[in-house]
Scaffold this motif. Structure first.
Motif, PDB file in Angstrom:
ATOM      1  N   ALA A 161      51.611  25.967  82.460  1.00 23.14           N
ATOM      2  CA  ALA A 161      51.524  25.882  80.998  1.00 23.14           C
ATOM      3  C   ALA A 161      50.466  26.866  80.518  1.00 23.14           C
ATOM      4  N   ALA A 162      50.678  27.375  79.334  1.00 18.94           N
ATOM      5  CA  ALA A 162      49.715  28.290  78.728  1.00 18.94           C
ATOM      6  C   ALA A 162      49.929  28.246  77.227  1.00 18.94           C
ATOM      7  N   GLY A 163      48.923  28.685  76.495  1.00 21.64           N
ATOM      8  CA  GLY A 163      49.088  28.680  75.048  1.00 21.64           C
ATOM      9  C   GLY A 163      47.877  29.217  74.315  1.00 21.64           C
ATOM     10  N   VAL A 164      48.039  29.290  73.006  1.00 23.01           N
ATOM     11  CA  VAL A 164      46.959  29.697  72.119  1.00 23.01           C
ATOM     12  C   VAL A 164      47.270  29.122  70.754  1.00 23.01           C
ATOM     13  N   ASP A 165      46.228  28.779  70.021  1.00 22.21           N
ATOM     14  CA  ASP A 165      46.384  28.254  68.666  1.00 22.21           C
ATOM     15  C   ASP A 165      45.193  28.743  67.852  1.00 22.21           C
ATOM     16  N   GLN A 166      45.242  30.025  67.501  1.00 27.62           N
ATOM     17  CA  GLN A 166      44.151  30.657  66.766  1.00 27.62           C
ATOM     18  C   GLN A 166      44.727  31.496  65.629  1.00 27.62           C
ATOM     19  N   CYS A 169      48.164  33.300  65.649  1.00 27.26           N
ATOM     20  CA  CYS A 169      48.634  33.269  67.037  1.00 27.26           C
ATOM     21  C   CYS A 169      48.829  31.820  67.478  1.00 27.26           C
ATOM     22  N   VAL A 170      50.080  31.376  67.457  1.00 25.04           N
ATOM     23  CA  VAL A 170      50.429  30.031  67.898  1.00 25.04           C
ATOM     24  C   VAL A 170      51.577  30.173  68.885  1.00 25.04           C
ATOM     25  N   VAL A 171      51.272  30.013  70.171  1.00 21.08           N
ATOM     26  CA  VAL A 171      52.257  30.214  71.232  1.00 21.08           C
ATOM     27  C   VAL A 171      52.111  29.098  72.263  1.00 21.08           C
ATOM     28  N   ARG A 172      53.246  28.620  72.780  1.00 23.93           N
ATOM     29  CA  ARG A 172      53.257  27.633  73.854  1.00 23.93           C
ATOM     30  C   ARG A 172      54.233  28.102  74.923  1.00 23.93           C
ATOM     31  N   ASP A 216      60.139  30.571  60.195  1.00 22.54           N
ATOM     32  CA  ASP A 216      58.748  30.759  60.609  1.00 22.54           C
ATOM     33  C   ASP A 216      58.493  30.585  62.096  1.00 22.54           C
ATOM     34  N   GLN A 217      59.494  30.151  62.860  1.00 21.69           N
ATOM     35  CA  GLN A 217      59.273  29.844  64.267  1.00 21.69           C
ATOM     36  C   GLN A 217      60.454  30.312  65.112  1.00 21.69           C
ATOM     37  N   ALA A 218      60.208  30.411  66.424  1.00 18.31           N
ATOM     38  CA  ALA A 218      61.264  30.764  67.376  1.00 18.31           C
ATOM     39  C   ALA A 218      61.064  29.977  68.663  1.00 18.31           C
ATOM     40  N   LEU A 219      62.151  29.814  69.378  1.00 19.65           N
ATOM     41  CA  LEU A 219      62.139  28.991  70.589  1.00 19.65           C
ATOM     42  C   LEU A 219      63.093  29.587  71.608  1.00 19.65           C
ATOM     43  N   VAL A 235      60.203  26.850  78.791  1.00 18.47           N
ATOM     44  CA  VAL A 235      60.256  26.597  77.343  1.00 18.47           C
ATOM     45  C   VAL A 235      59.144  27.395  76.695  1.00 18.47           C
ATOM     46  N   VAL A 236      59.513  28.251  75.732  1.00 14.85           N
ATOM     47  CA  VAL A 236      58.533  29.066  75.023  1.00 14.85           C
ATOM     48  C   VAL A 236      58.746  28.847  73.522  1.00 14.85           C
ATOM     49  N   HIS A 237      57.704  28.461  72.832  1.00 17.62           N
ATOM     50  CA  HIS A 237      57.770  28.208  71.388  1.00 17.62           C
ATOM     51  C   HIS A 237      56.655  29.023  70.738  1.00 17.62           C
ATOM     52  N   TRP A 238      57.004  29.771  69.703  1.00 18.83           N
ATOM     53  CA  TRP A 238      55.969  30.579  69.066  1.00 18.83           C
ATOM     54  C   TRP A 238      56.195  30.662  67.555  1.00 18.83           C
ATOM     55  N   ARG A 239      55.116  30.933  66.852  1.00 11.79           N
ATOM     56  CA  ARG A 239      55.188  31.159  65.412  1.00 11.79           C
ATOM     57  C   ARG A 239      55.364  32.648  65.172  1.00 11.79           C
ATOM     58  N   LYS A 240      56.310  32.995  64.338  1.00 13.38           N
ATOM     59  CA  LYS A 240      56.590  34.410  64.076  1.00 13.38           C
ATOM     60  C   LYS A 240      55.448  35.092  63.338  1.00 13.38           C
TER      61      LYS A 240
END
Length: 240
Positions: A161-166, A169-172, A216-219, A235-240
């Motif tokens: 698992a990895a991610g960021v929420d700054q 930049c919002v990625v999972r 606003d999002q992609a998966l 599974v990859v989820h991110w904010r555009k």
């Protein structure tokens, strides 16, 4: 001063000390424990025992993680697959009728992710905000912070698992293994995305995958055969 004058006093003190020791109640330590709540908790709380710490060796881990440990890898079986499928369908049915997964599109989807071993490579391959890679970290805790749309299947074994929420930049990113077969995995993730009003497409090449997006999002969900009879899922989820 005459030292001999101190002897009677010393004798009296010694006798008093002995008397005090003789009158000490047998459960005196318990009084100390009561007065010290931290010590009381340490002594009286039930002992927690992990009967199997073999996961620390990471011998069966599909992907080794620097920070944290993946769940142990169990072999797939028909019974385990049935339990995972049943748990997933029960969860989905709580939201109503389960939508049918669409047929695969005739075109080709995103690049295959099976040969990639790091979250950075996966994000780059999907063009899932590669500008955020520098701020991502690989804590397994990100797997518990997935949006409901992208939650992993019940009984899934998280391997990476990895991610960021700054800021923007919002990625999972999560890689997990499940005993459920590919069809059940697709049904679970398609239903989640469809109910969240994502536009979802299915592709069977270069590997089985779902691509979903909205304003606003992609998966992205990629599914392939995994080790020990299991199914491997990214599974990859991110904010555009």
């Amino acid at each position: 001063m005459d030292i001999r004058a101190l002897k009677p006093v010393s004798l009296v003190l010694a006798i008093a000390a002995l008397a005090a020791c003789g009158s000490e109640p047998a459960d005196a330590p318990a009084e100390i424990v009561v007065q010290d709540p931290l010590l009381a908790r340490a002594l009286n709380d039930p002992l927690m025992v992990d009967p199997d710490l073999s996961w620390r060796s990471e011998a069966n881990a599909a992907v080794a993680i620097r920070d944290g440990h993946p769940l142990p890898l169990f072999a797939g079986s028909e019974d385990a697959a049935a339990r995972a499928r049943e748990a997933a369908r029960i969860e989905l049915l709580e939201g109503g009728q389960i939508p049918a997964v669409p047929l695969a599109a005739g075109s080709t989807g995103s690049a295959a992710l099976g040969g990639l071993t790091t979250a950075n490579e996966i994000v780059e391959a999907l063009d899932a905000r590669p500008d955020c890679i520098g701020d991502m970290d690989g804590r397994l805790g990100w797997s518990t912070q997935m949006p409901e749309t992208s939650s992993i299947m019940p009984h899934g074994m998280v391997q990476q698992a990895a991610g960021v929420d700054q800021g923007t930049c919002v990625v999972r990113v999560v890689r997990y293994l499940t005993a459920a077969d590919a069809a059940d995995v697709l049904e679970y993730h398609y239903a989640k995305a469809d109910r969240a009003r994502f536009r979802v497409e299915r592709f069977d090449a270069p590997e089985v995958q779902l691509r979903a997006d909205r304003r606003d999002q992609a998966l992205a969900v990629h599914v392939r055969e995994g080790p020990n009879g299991l199914t491997e899922v990214d599974v990859v989820h991110w904010r555009k």
